[in-house]
Design an enzyme around this catalytic site. Structure first.
Site, PDB file in Angstrom:
ATOM      1  N   MET A   1      48.995  40.070  38.198  1.00 18.09           N
ATOM      2  CA  MET A   1      48.341  39.233  39.009  1.00 18.09           C
ATOM      3  C   MET A   1      47.008  38.831  38.651  1.00 18.09           C
ATOM      4  O   MET A   1      46.187  39.716  38.136  1.00 18.09           O
ATOM      5  CB  MET A   1      48.330  39.522  40.407  1.00 18.09           C
ATOM      6  CG  MET A   1      48.062  38.414  41.537  1.00 18.09           C
ATOM      7  SD  MET A   1      48.144  39.179  43.230  1.00 18.09           S
ATOM      8  CE  MET A   1      46.485  40.266  43.366  1.00 18.09           C
ATOM      9  N   CYS A   2      46.427  37.766  38.744  1.00 18.04           N
ATOM     10  CA  CYS A   2      45.004  37.204  38.385  1.00 18.04           C
ATOM     11  C   CYS A   2      44.102  37.492  39.464  1.00 18.04           C
ATOM     12  O   CYS A   2      44.569  37.929  40.631  1.00 18.04           O
ATOM     13  CB  CYS A   2      45.089  35.727  37.993  1.00 18.04           C
ATOM     14  SG  CYS A   2      46.424  35.200  36.960  1.00 18.04           S
ATOM     15  N   GLN A   3      42.928  37.341  39.277  1.00 17.70           N
ATOM     16  CA  GLN A   3      41.682  37.374  40.289  1.00 17.70           C
ATOM     17  C   GLN A   3      41.021  36.236  40.153  1.00 17.70           C
ATOM     18  O   GLN A   3      40.691  35.688  39.332  1.00 17.70           O
ATOM     19  CB  GLN A   3      40.973  38.692  40.062  1.00 17.70           C
ATOM     20  CG  GLN A   3      42.035  39.957  40.168  1.00 17.70           C
ATOM     21  CD  GLN A   3      41.207  41.097  41.163  1.00 17.70           C
ATOM     22  OE1 GLN A   3      40.087  40.971  41.506  1.00 17.70           O
ATOM     23  NE2 GLN A   3      42.074  42.273  41.143  1.00 17.70           N
ATOM     24  N   ASN A 108      45.611  31.825  41.775  1.00 14.94           N
ATOM     25  CA  ASN A 108      46.174  33.119  41.689  1.00 14.94           C
ATOM     26  C   ASN A 108      47.393  33.162  42.187  1.00 14.94           C
ATOM     27  O   ASN A 108      47.507  32.727  43.547  1.00 14.94           O
ATOM     28  CB  ASN A 108      45.126  34.356  42.270  1.00 14.94           C
ATOM     29  CG  ASN A 108      45.916  35.514  42.620  1.00 14.94           C
ATOM     30  OD1 ASN A 108      45.907  35.620  43.935  1.00 14.94           O
ATOM     31  ND2 ASN A 108      46.366  36.184  42.017  1.00 14.94           N
TER      32      ASN A 108
END
Lengths: 266, 266
Positions: A1-3, A108
């Site tokens: 997962m990105c932020q 995200n």
């Protein structure tokens, strides 16, 4: 997962304190190592830096931190690739010109089946679901409003378009045209509005700052982040389906979010 | 008057030697002090750096020189403002997405009466004649070809559209989509194609480089510049109305230019 990281203020503000804590998650305090990008609005122009090296060790990120650029609106993103290769064209934030303005977007989560619409005004350059979704948003806005409408109309239209996209996945995003910032949550998005009286903030890596030394009494600075960046401030956790429209560091429009709590996206 | 720099090659090449000589003209060896910008293609992505400080003393330009980014296509510009304020949104090169590609454009000269076409696909963000002209080019291309045509068709269409714009002023420009580069001359544009056997080049500030130490025998590197950057190489001066389409460091299509010599633009 990105932020995700966003900043919206009423006075040009240096994002270094937040960005430094944030980019440490790209390789040091967390595992988002597939590149980072950051966009600083400056008037109608926008400065964008992207790197497909981890935020924590990128010399580009280091230079940005040292440059101490001040801006009213900033969007940053650190990436853990789920869709699309790790390369420059797949690195958030994405930018398009709409109504003679720079529009900047970072996402995200993962949304399914957005697909490329070949007749649409805007086409993706890379292969991410995020850029495809962004192109869909700006194409539909341009279709609905050939000339720029009011901010309320923009907010309502963005809610309408993105609620439909969000049915097909996890759609946390921040979006800005340099005047305002819209934040949308499915699973994780938090914000804090800093204003007088300013106090000390303690970052999650235990670095602290006393904002009262850097601010005027009229300053308002909102920080939006996937996860709170400080331990001792009162961050608002957004709900699934929630939207906030920020301008000059304030909440202007808000939809609280009524959907059932989304499952965490791993 | 501004100055242009372009590079088109068949192998990723570091433009530092040319860029360092070029940016010295922004404040040291010449008077183009109203900012600079440089775009490096990397795959389908593009890295852009802009500063409204003079190229010669900008810390951003210094960082770029030290970063030694390698690219197949680079466009740079140093500015002496004639139209439009000195700010980020008026700083070349300009970028738009066309057919799912980044298109990058920089202009030297002034063209009159391009105007903003409100129904057009692309709208200028800043106030320069250059960005308005670029928006006109990409809007007309998209109108003529909703889907991407062949390179020859693109070249012919660019010639057709820009010859019309060039009737109203001085229109030296470089344009690239990351695969090829088109150069167009009214008053001043020169190019040199470097290939084996590589020798030494002597820059106009007397710094020299021996390209044979940095190249393979198959390398081809074309440099395009408003004025020749080296003293001992055979630069081709383009004629008024001349166009060259470069790909992989080679001239692919060319229109020699048949218009009477243009008056120097002061």
């Amino acid at each position: 997962m990105c932020q995700l990281l966003g900043m919206n203020c009423n006075t040009p503000t240096d994002i270094t304190f937040s960005f430094d804590g944030f980019r440490r998650r790209g390789g040091l305090t967390d595992h988002h190592t597939d590149g980072f990008g950051i966009a600083f609005f400056e008037g109608k122009g926008v400065r964008v830096f992207r790197d497909n090296r981890p935020g924590a060790s990128s010399p580009m990120a280091e230079a940005i931190s040292q440059y101490q650029i001040k801006s009213l609106n900033v969007i940053a993103h650190i990436r853990k690739a789920t869709r699309g290769d790790v390369n420059l064209e797949n690195t958030h934030p994405f930018i398009r010109e709409l109504w003679g303005e720079n529009w900047v977007f970072a996402h995200n989560g993962t949304v399914e089946g957005v697909g490329v619409c070949e007749e649409c005004h805007y086409q993706p350059i890379g292969t991410t679901d995020s850029e495809a979704a962004f192109c869909r948003i700006v194409s539909e806005l341009k279709e609905m409003y050939p000339a720029k409408p009011s901010e309320k109309e923009i907010f309502d239209a963005v809610v309408q378009i993105t609620s439909r996209i969000a049915e097909h996945g996890v759609f946390n995003f921040v979006l800005s045209n340099g005047h305002w910032m819209i934040a949308r949550c499915t699973t994780n998005l938090h914000y804090v509005c800093r204003k007088a009286p300013f106090g000390k903030a303690l970052r999650d890596d235990d670095v602290s700052i006393d904002f009262s030394q850097y601010t005027k009494i009229t300053d308002k600075v909102t920080i939006i982040a996937t996860q709170p960046l400080t331990k001792n401030e009162n961050w608002t956790k957004m709900k699934n389906g929630g939207y906030v429209f920020f301008k000059d560091g304030d909440v202007v429009y808000e939809i609280e979010g009524t959907l059932p709590e989304a499952q965490p996206h791993v």
